[in-house]
Design a protein around this motif. Structure first.
Motif, PDB file in Angstrom:
ATOM      1  N   UNK A 153     -14.187  39.913 106.151  1.00  0.00           N
ATOM      2  CA  UNK A 153     -13.795  39.469 107.529  1.00  0.00           C
ATOM      3  C   UNK A 153     -14.428  40.133 108.700  1.00  0.00           C
ATOM      4  N   UNK A 154     -14.342  39.297 109.672  1.00  0.00           N
ATOM      5  CA  UNK A 154     -14.904  39.791 110.935  1.00  0.00           C
ATOM      6  C   UNK A 154     -13.962  40.495 111.929  1.00  0.00           C
ATOM      7  N   UNK A 155     -12.853  40.243 111.460  1.00  0.00           N
ATOM      8  CA  UNK A 155     -11.464  40.782 112.218  1.00  0.00           C
ATOM      9  C   UNK A 155     -11.069  42.183 111.398  1.00  0.00           C
ATOM     10  N   UNK A 156     -10.239  42.991 112.093  1.00  0.00           N
ATOM     11  CA  UNK A 156      -9.645  44.152 111.535  1.00  0.00           C
ATOM     12  C   UNK A 156      -8.206  43.884 111.443  1.00  0.00           C
ATOM     13  N   UNK A 157      -7.378  44.760 110.950  1.00  0.00           N
ATOM     14  CA  UNK A 157      -6.034  44.649 111.005  1.00  0.00           C
ATOM     15  C   UNK A 157      -5.660  45.470 112.096  1.00  0.00           C
ATOM     16  N   UNK A 158      -4.366  45.702 112.364  1.00  0.00           N
ATOM     17  CA  UNK A 158      -3.725  46.314 113.525  1.00  0.00           C
ATOM     18  C   UNK A 158      -4.249  47.590 113.735  1.00  0.00           C
ATOM     19  N   UNK A 159      -4.583  48.343 112.906  1.00  0.00           N
ATOM     20  CA  UNK A 159      -4.936  49.682 112.955  1.00  0.00           C
ATOM     21  C   UNK A 159      -6.803  49.746 113.142  1.00  0.00           C
ATOM     22  N   UNK A 160      -7.251  48.795 112.795  1.00  0.00           N
ATOM     23  CA  UNK A 160      -8.673  48.562 113.137  1.00  0.00           C
ATOM     24  C   UNK A 160      -9.456  48.867 111.493  1.00  0.00           C
TER      25      UNK A 160
END
Length: 440
Positions: free
Chosen positions: A169-176
């Motif tokens: 994914x190009x996105x990260x979770x809440x903590x990066x």
């Protein structure tokens, strides 16, 4: 082979009927049974362990850095070496060591396993051997101590890779933290080994980032989109043999029959990872909503509303192709592979005057310059380690040390000893040049 059988038929399969009675027509009951089983796994931990896992699952990252104390890291690495010396006899590790000792003893290689096992030297040592066993099974012994590139994949492997069934994914979770996605609806039913090679390649590209190694990765099996029969699979054993710290595992399903597959996945998962798994059942919207409290934004899974898009994935694939480009064209590669001729690539370090402007030679010089001050003050043992570090960095980039045969003038790989001498010579030359400039 044995390792493949373990992936397909884990030990949990025979326990399935006893732990999970057949509730094929009752999603709520099935969900409760799985949640109860996972809760039992969590209950076996102490309070501190439970709190730590729950925080990590919900996207709250521990701010402590175990590597802030270099002495501790050096101690852990020494313990890894001690454990490996005890258990390596007759294993694939001995084979790898004989092929390229610098590869398996390098700090960069071993620290991946320490990070994946939260700095437990014994667990890290055991995983090194499991990892090498899988790598040899998938790619052959000749590639055991090499970085696997797209050029090492066959057409089936690349077809699966291009399908998008596994994506970063190009996105990260809440903590990066990084997110690795599995989309069964995109799965093209390839040969099992093709799927495993594609998985291996994708995960190892994530591990090129030290940030992912240290902070961990979230795995999401998103089976909440329309799919065809038999697109869902339960073999996930490869994931646990690769040195990746799995922060959390989320399995999402929109059909009860597929939801039941998660039972097999739970039972085949290593015991220490079961508390980190969550299973979600419902529509696509329901599953995206259920992932939100864990710090996973819906955009990380479906960037365009509820529609799957491959644009980001294909851009990643294109970038990987560019990164791994060599001087050799596809036609040349086929021809040279049959003759065994070696052709220099940009990432190689070339002996002799022809290599001065090659990218690999320039990288070697840059690395030597960065270590020069420490090298000047270092003991003989430390200087040898710095030399090994330079070799390790170059090989991690896919580079080789090449020299020309005196008679035929064809390129051939230099020995490890010759590579060490080349780097030592570079240290001396740069040191002399630096002193001469200072005098003038």
């Amino acid at each position: 082979s044995g390792w493949l059988q373990r992936l397909m038929n884990g030990p949990g399969s025979s326990l399935l009927p006893h732990l999970f009675p057949d509730n094929r027509n009752n999603a709520e009951t099935s969900s409760q049974e799985i949640d109860s089983f996972l809760a039992d796994s969590m209950a076996q931990l102490n309070v501190q362990q439970r709190e730590s896992i729950l925080e990590e699952l919900h996207g709250i990252r521990n701010s402590e850095n175990p590597e802030s104390n270099p002495a501790s890291v050096d101690l852990w690495l020494r313990l890894v070496d001690i454990h490996l010396q005890k258990i390596k006899r007759g294993t694939v590790y001995e084979t790898a060591e004989a092929i390229d000792r610098a590869y398996v003893t390098s700090r960069r290689f071993r620290i991946m396993f320490l990070r994946a096992n939260r700095y437990d030297p014994q667990a890290a040592s055991s995983q090194v051997i499991k990892y090498l066993d899988v790598k040899r099974s998938l790619f052959g012994q000749e590639k055991l101590t090499r970085t696997i590139t797209l050029g090492d994949l066959n057409d089936d492997d690349k077809d699966y890779l291009e399908s998008g069934a596994i994506q970063i994914s190009t996105k990260r979770d809440r903590s990066g933290r990084g997110i690795l996605l599995f989309f069964p609806s995109l799965r093209r039913r390839p040969p099992v080994e093709a799927e495993l090679r594609a998985r291996y390649y994708t995960i190892m590209t994530m591990l090129e980032s030290e940030e992912h190694q240290m902070n961990g990765v979230v795995l999401i099996y998103f089976g909440a989109l329309p799919s065809q029969p038999n697109q869902h699979v339960s073999n996930s054993g490869l994931l646990w043999d690769i040195p990746i710290f799995v922060v959390g595992v989320h399995a999402c399903f929109n059909e009860l029959s597929y939801f039941l597959l998660s039972r097999v996945a739970v039972l085949n998962m290593p015991i220490k990872l079961r508390p980190r798994m969550r299973v979600h059942y419902g529509s696509c919207t329901d599953c995206l909503y259920k992932l939100s409290p864990f710090g996973i934004p819906k955009e990380a899974i479906l960037p365009d509303s509820h529609e799957l898009s491959l644009s980001d994935h294909m851009e990643w694939y294109r970038q990987r192709q560019e990164l791994e480009l060599t001087y050799v064209t596809n036609a040349e590669t086929e021809s040279l592979a049959s003759t065994g001729t070696i052709v220099p690539r940009p990432v190689d370090v070339l002996f002799g005057p022809t290599g001065r402007k090659n990218e690999g030679n320039l990288l070697m010089k840059t690395l030597v310059l960065a270590m020069l001050d420490e090298h000047n003050e270092a003991t003989k043992g430390r200087k040898m380690q710095l030399t090994e570090n330079v070799i390790d960095e170059i090989k991690q980039k896919g580079g080789r040390f090449l020299k020309q045969h005196e008679d035929t003038k064809e390129w051939e790989e230099a020995s490890h000893t010759e590579a060490c001498r080349k780097i030592a010579h570079t240290f001396r030359n740069i040191r002399r040049s630096s002193r001469a400039k200072n005098k003038s």
